[in-house]
Design an enzyme around this catalytic site. Structure first.
Site, short mmCIF file in Angstrom:
data_model
loop_
_atom_site.label_atom_id
_atom_site.label_comp_id
_atom_site.label_asym_id
_atom_site.label_seq_id
_atom_site.Cartn_x
_atom_site.Cartn_y
_atom_site.Cartn_z
N CYS A 186 10.34 0.78 2.79
CA CYS A 186 11.21 -0.29 3.29
C CYS A 186 12.66 0.15 3.39
CB CYS A 186 11.07 -1.53 2.40
SG CYS A 186 11.22 -1.16 0.64
N GLY A 234 6.44 -6.44 0.18
CA GLY A 234 5.65 -6.32 1.40
C GLY A 234 6.49 -6.57 2.63
N GLY A 235 5.81 -6.85 3.74
CA GLY A 235 6.49 -7.14 4.98
C GLY A 235 7.14 -8.52 4.95
N LYS A 271 -2.27 -8.35 -7.87
CA LYS A 271 -3.08 -8.26 -6.67
C LYS A 271 -2.58 -7.06 -5.86
CE LYS A 271 -4.74 -8.86 -2.46
NZ LYS A 271 -4.46 -7.90 -1.37
N GLU A 300 11.12 -3.54 12.20
CA GLU A 300 10.69 -2.50 11.26
C GLU A 300 9.43 -1.80 11.77
OE1 GLU A 300 10.53 -2.03 6.50
OE2 GLU A 300 9.36 -3.68 7.31
N GLU A 325 10.72 -8.57 -2.25
CA GLU A 325 11.34 -7.33 -1.78
C GLU A 325 10.63 -6.99 -0.48
OE1 GLU A 325 12.30 -4.00 -0.61
OE2 GLU A 325 10.89 -3.26 -2.10
N LEU A 326 11.35 -7.15 0.66
CA LEU A 326 10.69 -7.17 1.96
C LEU A 326 11.17 -6.03 2.86
CD1 LEU A 326 10.85 -11.06 2.40
CD2 LEU A 326 9.04 -9.68 1.37
N TRP A 385 0.80 -1.23 0.00
CA TRP A 385 0.00 0.00 0.00
C TRP A 385 0.83 1.27 0.00
CZ3 TRP A 385 1.73 2.23 4.38
CH2 TRP A 385 2.01 1.41 5.49
N ASN A 386 2.15 1.20 0.21
CA ASN A 386 2.88 2.44 0.40
C ASN A 386 3.23 3.16 -0.91
OD1 ASN A 386 4.63 0.20 -0.02
ND2 ASN A 386 6.36 1.36 0.78
#
Length: 477
Positions: A279, A223-224, A170, A380, A245-246, A146-147
């Site tokens: 991130c 995402g996370g 998605k 984080e 990519e976390l 969402w960022n």
């Protein structure tokens, strides 16, 4: 949603509301997809990959479509930016620049599409010609957060389409609207129906089904770390490849000889930009003990001068936190930091006042005298919270910087050129900035060490993430 080039509601007719984080009120209604919708989207993508015009296009023709898409994004960047602002509250100045950067990503991969090359391989037996072909994988599941929805989608969609794959997207349930608006441009650019599909809905209902689908060849998720771990385990069931990519807990190291004005501004921009919801946020500031107090004072002054407000106002520097759950999480971490003994310098609470209304605002927050073992230094936060950790020597700075489970980004500030290169080589991070922060370009790969991810996005390396190599032997006798 968009399946096989057609707009459609969810199969069961379900919807959900998306909230504007500045007003605190719903502003759009989005289709709530489920397994039946995932099935339809994957089937459309699989059909488009195997038949019709898409697999017959030359690489140059695919590149032309991406170049056309880049032009359309530039043309409509204001409309796309406004949708994204209403969804995640990021400031208009930042979002406009980011959406223009999205066009640059599609233009880069449009130019790269016809430059994907295999190789002729000399073997000992002269009776054979051996060469390799690079071929697309098939249906790609692109799961975005969402960022920065459009920016992070472009890093998946650009190389995936340049390589000849088809995609099911998605987006986050919190920020689906800009991706849906973007699909108008995909159609206008001339991409065949089914090449790009979008299924909106909740992660547990859509994302999990997409990652598990047997006709999905690859999962690309931003995402996370916990979301990435779940996707990784799900994809492993069919031995799918993944790009993840976390999260990050990036160290920003300031040595005693650094330009403190530039370092302070870089540190403030690195953690308070995007409301800290990135991130690569420089959430740990490692300051040499001799300049730690002065640097803290300068960064605190910059933090307190930052203007919070309406993200559509061009003078706003920090917008609201994007979602209510994230807002609550940040406040929880601030409470944890206080309980662990970190010393609060500024901020540390919800920001209120004129122009902030019912928005999800948190004052830029700084803690000093933080120990690297504290949760505020290891986990984080994903918000405008900076932890300042003192160090005495170069070796200690590197040890503290690397003593985390993440390894996405890092930075260092020094006038010593030899030290700059020496420390950059020792830092366990996919990106290292020297005397700057948060710079990026379509040509430069990004990705993480350790729990910050798998694989690389952006740059020429990324296109290999969406292809597989085939060796061909030709008998000459």
């Amino acid at each position: 949603m968009v399946v096989a080039g057609e707009r459609r509601a969810a199969a069961d007719g379900a919807w959900f509301e998306t909230e504007n984080p500045y007003t605190g009120r719903p502003w759009a209604r989005v289709a709530r997809g489920g397994p039946l919708d995932v099935e339809a989207a994957v089937a459309a993508a699989d059909t488009a990959f195997r038949s019709g015009s898409w697999p017959r296009l030359t690489p140059a023709q695919r590149g032309h479509l991406l170049l056309k898409l880049a032009d359309l994004v530039e043309r409509d960047f204001e409309r796309l930016a406004q949708a994204e602002i209403r969804d995640n509250g990021k400031s208009i100045v930042e979002v406009r620049a980011q959406v223009k950067g999205v066009a640059a990503v599609y233009r880069y991969y449009g130019g790269l599409a016809d430059k994907i090359e295999g190789a002729a391989i000399p073997v000992d037996d002269s009776q054979y010609l051996v060469y390799t072909r690079l071929e697309p994988l098939g249906v790609i599941a692109a799961i975005t957060p969402w960022n920065s929805p459009l920016r992070l989608l472009s890093l998946k969609l650009g190389p995936a389409l340049a390589a000849g794959n088809t995609v099911v997207v998605k987006p986050s349930e919190f920020t689906s609207t800009s991706t849906l608006d973007f699909m108008d441009l995909v159609a206008e650019a001339g991409f065949p129906a089914g090449v790009v599909n979008v299924i909106t809905g909740l992660g547990a209902e859509v994302g999990a089904a997409l990652a598990a689908h047997p006709k999905v060849a690859k999962v690309s998720l931003t995402g996370g770390t916990e979301s990435g771990r779940k996707a990784y385990l799900t994809a492993a069931g069919d031995l799918k490849t993944v790009t993840l990519e976390l999260g990050g807990k990036s160290p920003n190291i300031v040595f005693a000889d650094a330009d403190l004005d530039k370092a302070a501004e870089g540190a403030a921009a690195g953690v308070f930009g995007s409301t800290g919801q990135t991130c690569i946020a420089g959430s740990r500031l490692l300051a040499h003990a001799s300049i730690a107090e002065e640097l803290t004072r300068r960064i605190a002054a910059l933090a307190e001068a930052r203007r919070l407000g309406d993200p559509c106002d061009e003078t706003t520097e920090i917008g609201p936190v994007a979602t209510r759950p994230q807002f609550d999480k940040i406040l929880d971490y601030i409470a944890v930091a206080k309980s662990e003994g970190a010393e609060l310098v500024t901020g540390g609470a919800q920001a209120t006042g004129a122009g902030l209304g019912d928005g999800l605002f948190i004052a830029p927050t700084i803690f000093k005298n933080v120990r690297n073992s504290m949760r505020i230094a290891q986990e984080e936060v994903f918000g405008p919270v900076l932890s300042i950790i003192p160090f005495e020597s170069e070796d200690e700075a590197v040890a503290i910087a690397n003593d985390i489970p993440f390894g996405l980004a890092a930075a260092l500030w020094t006038r010593d050129l030899a030290r700059a290169h020496r420390v950059a080589a020792r830092l366990q991070a996919g990106t290292v900035w020297i005397n700057t922060y948060r710079r990026n370009a379509p040509q430069v790969p990004v990705g993480g060490y350790k729990q910050s991810g798998v694989g690389r996005e952006s740059g020429a390396l990324a296109i290999r993430e969406f292809m597989q190599s085939k060796s061909v032997w030709v008998a000459l006798a």
